[in-house]
Scaffold this active site. Structure first.
Site, mmCIF file in Angstrom:
data_model
loop_
_atom_site.group_PDB
_atom_site.id
_atom_site.type_symbol
_atom_site.label_atom_id
_atom_site.label_comp_id
_atom_site.label_asym_id
_atom_site.label_seq_id
_atom_site.Cartn_x
_atom_site.Cartn_y
_atom_site.Cartn_z
ATOM 1 N N GLU A 161 -3.062 -2.470 3.189
ATOM 2 C CA GLU A 161 -2.670 -3.842 2.861
ATOM 3 C C GLU A 161 -3.100 -4.818 3.952
ATOM 4 O O GLU A 161 -2.411 -5.800 4.261
ATOM 5 C CB GLU A 161 -1.162 -3.930 2.593
ATOM 6 C CG GLU A 161 -0.740 -3.110 1.381
ATOM 7 C CD GLU A 161 0.706 -3.307 0.959
ATOM 8 O OE1 GLU A 161 1.502 -3.772 1.803
ATOM 9 O OE2 GLU A 161 1.040 -2.999 -0.182
ATOM 10 N N GLU B 87 -0.223 3.988 -4.309
ATOM 11 C CA GLU B 87 1.231 4.051 -4.442
ATOM 12 C C GLU B 87 1.626 3.654 -5.845
ATOM 13 O O GLU B 87 1.152 2.645 -6.363
ATOM 14 C CB GLU B 87 1.943 3.087 -3.478
ATOM 15 C CG GLU B 87 1.881 3.413 -2.016
ATOM 16 C CD GLU B 87 2.685 2.395 -1.198
ATOM 17 O OE1 GLU B 87 3.347 1.521 -1.801
ATOM 18 O OE2 GLU B 87 2.635 2.467 0.038
#
Length: 452
Positions: free
Chosen positions: A256, A367
């Site tokens: 991220e 995820e």
């Protein structure tokens, strides 16, 4: 009705390395300088795992008493018998010893049977929760299997508890227990970073001799002039030199990274000015990691992970693979629609983007999952139309896992176990995404049976 899941070919797992393992006490104990390299968007952990020693052995059993000791010298019954008849006395004495021998044999047999029964009962009860008990403390590859666990997940997201600086409280013993459990659910895991010797979980894989391979991770920080990147690069290099690459699927640089950078800049477009600035920082680290691997004689893919809608095109063009975080919970999707939404979002947002680029990097879901609880701290009752619960996690597993497997969608289910430090640091649902709780007790779930 056609499936919404993207069809992608699966990467083959390399053969396990045969390098010898090292001393279990030296891997996960190094204290390091505090920095901002973390799992997800989270801060360093205030928690530490136990420093238990794999080599702790039970004490030696007490010596058995000698069953062939001398008989008493004054026995009135024998004296009377000897007076009446010496010959009769001889046979009586022989008979007495024979009877004693038979009784001893019967007693030993009964004891062995009862011991086995008690051992079996104890093993059965202990295998239902917690870390799997090893039948041989010196051999981590010899552990009991939990019949509730099924190897149906393509992969799992994993961070050893106690892997945040500056504490570094994890231990090889704890990681071995984790790998024993994980190996019963999947053959693939992904790490986020390398601080606190996380990459040395390769030792745990080799100690347990299980079929598990890993994407190593480097979690760099944009604002520290490459300090976190260089430190973790060294950890990864040391782990590869020590354990080889037989259980390594690739190295992921960044988690991220674009999302965090452009959010700090107050922007939302990953290909805007802030996104391109972030790319100019991240891409040299990606290329440097590839050069490091090449210099080591290793041909491993190098990738990056980011939020599903925050991939910068320049970054994707510089990697071999991309991993996308795709969470229906944070998109306020109901549990009934969660699996279908995840599949469609991943296809249209990430797979289609990758296929539009000249290098066509391979994409996977980094995820996805569903939380099972929430803490009162930072509790947000309006997070979405469906609650965080074990029951809803079961629904997501039932509607996502086998369908994704059948269509070749590569994903890493989030996550292995709950992380208590997140509940303390961030509250809400952050600490409750695990298939296991933080004590390694398997939650009240049923894993479907399907091949990956």
């Amino acid at each position: 009705m056609p499936s919404l899941f993207a069809s992608q070919s699966q990467a083959a797992s390399p053969s396990p390395s045969l390098l010898p393992s090292a001393d279990n006490n030296n891997f996960f104990s190094v204290k390091q300088t505090r920095n901002n390299s973390q799992t997800g968007n989270h801060a360093p952990s205030p928690f530490s795992n136990s420093n238990s020693n794999l080599n702790n052995m039970p004490s030696d059993p007490a010596d058995y008493q000698n069953l062939e000791g001398s008989a008493p010298q004054t026995n009135s019954w024998l004296e009377r018998s000897q007076t009446s008849s010496g010959k009769r006395s001889k046979w009586i004495v022989i008979g007495s010893f024979l009877t004693l021998a038979v009784l001893v044999a019967v007693g030993v047999t009964v004891g062995v049977i009862l011991g086995k029964k008690n051992s079996s009962s104890s093993s059965s009860s202990s295998s239902t929760s917690g870390a799997p008990p090893g039948t041989n403390p010196n051999d981590p590859s010899n552990f009991q299997k939990n019949p509730a666990l099924v190897q149906s997940f393509y992969g799992l997201a994993y961070t050893p508890l106690g892997s945040q600086l500056p504490d570094c409280g994890n231990s090889l013993t704890e990681v071995i227990e984790d790998i024993q459990l994980i190996s019963q659910l999947t053959t693939r895991i992904r790490l986020y970073g390398a601080d606190c010797n996380q990459s040395s979980l390769l030792a745990a894989i080799q100690e347990t001799k299980v079929n598990v391979s890993v994407f190593l991770g480097n979690y760099p920080v944009a604002t520290d002039n490459g300090t976190a990147y260089e430190r973790q690069k060294g950890e990864i290099q040391t782990a590869l030199q020590t354990y080889g690459a037989g259980n390594v699927l690739g190295v992921t640089v960044g988690n991220e990274f674009i999302l965090d950078y452009i959010t700090q800049a107050g922007q939302t477009d990953p290909n805007g000015s802030a996104g391109n600035e972030a790319a100019a920082i991240l891409i040299p680290w990606i290329n440097d990691t590839r050069s490091m691997l090449s210099e080591m004689g290793l041909n491993l893919p190098v990738g990056t992970a980011d939020a599903g809608s925050y991939f910068n095109n320049q970054v994707l063009e510089a990697v071999d693979y991309g991993m996308a975080n795709v969470h229906p919970w944070f998109a306020n999707v109901s549990i009934d629609d969660a699996a279908a939404w995840t599949a469609e979002y991943f296809q249209t947002t990430d797979v289609d983007l990758a296929n539009s680029l000249t290098n066509k990097p391979k994409m996977s879901i980094a995820e996805t999952g569903w939380p099972t609880n929430t803490s009162t701290f930072n509790y947000a009752p309006n997070d979405g139309p469906s609650v965080a619960s074990v029951g809803n996690l079961q629904i997501f597993i039932d509607t996502f896992v086998c369908q994704a497997n059948a269509n070749g969608t590569e994903y890493f289910f989030f996550e292995f176990s709950d992380e208590p430090w997140k509940a303390v640091e961030y509250g809400g649902v952050e600490g409750y995404w695990g298939l296991f709780d933080s004590n390694k007790n398997f939650k009240n779930l049923t894993i479907p049976t399907c091949s990956t």
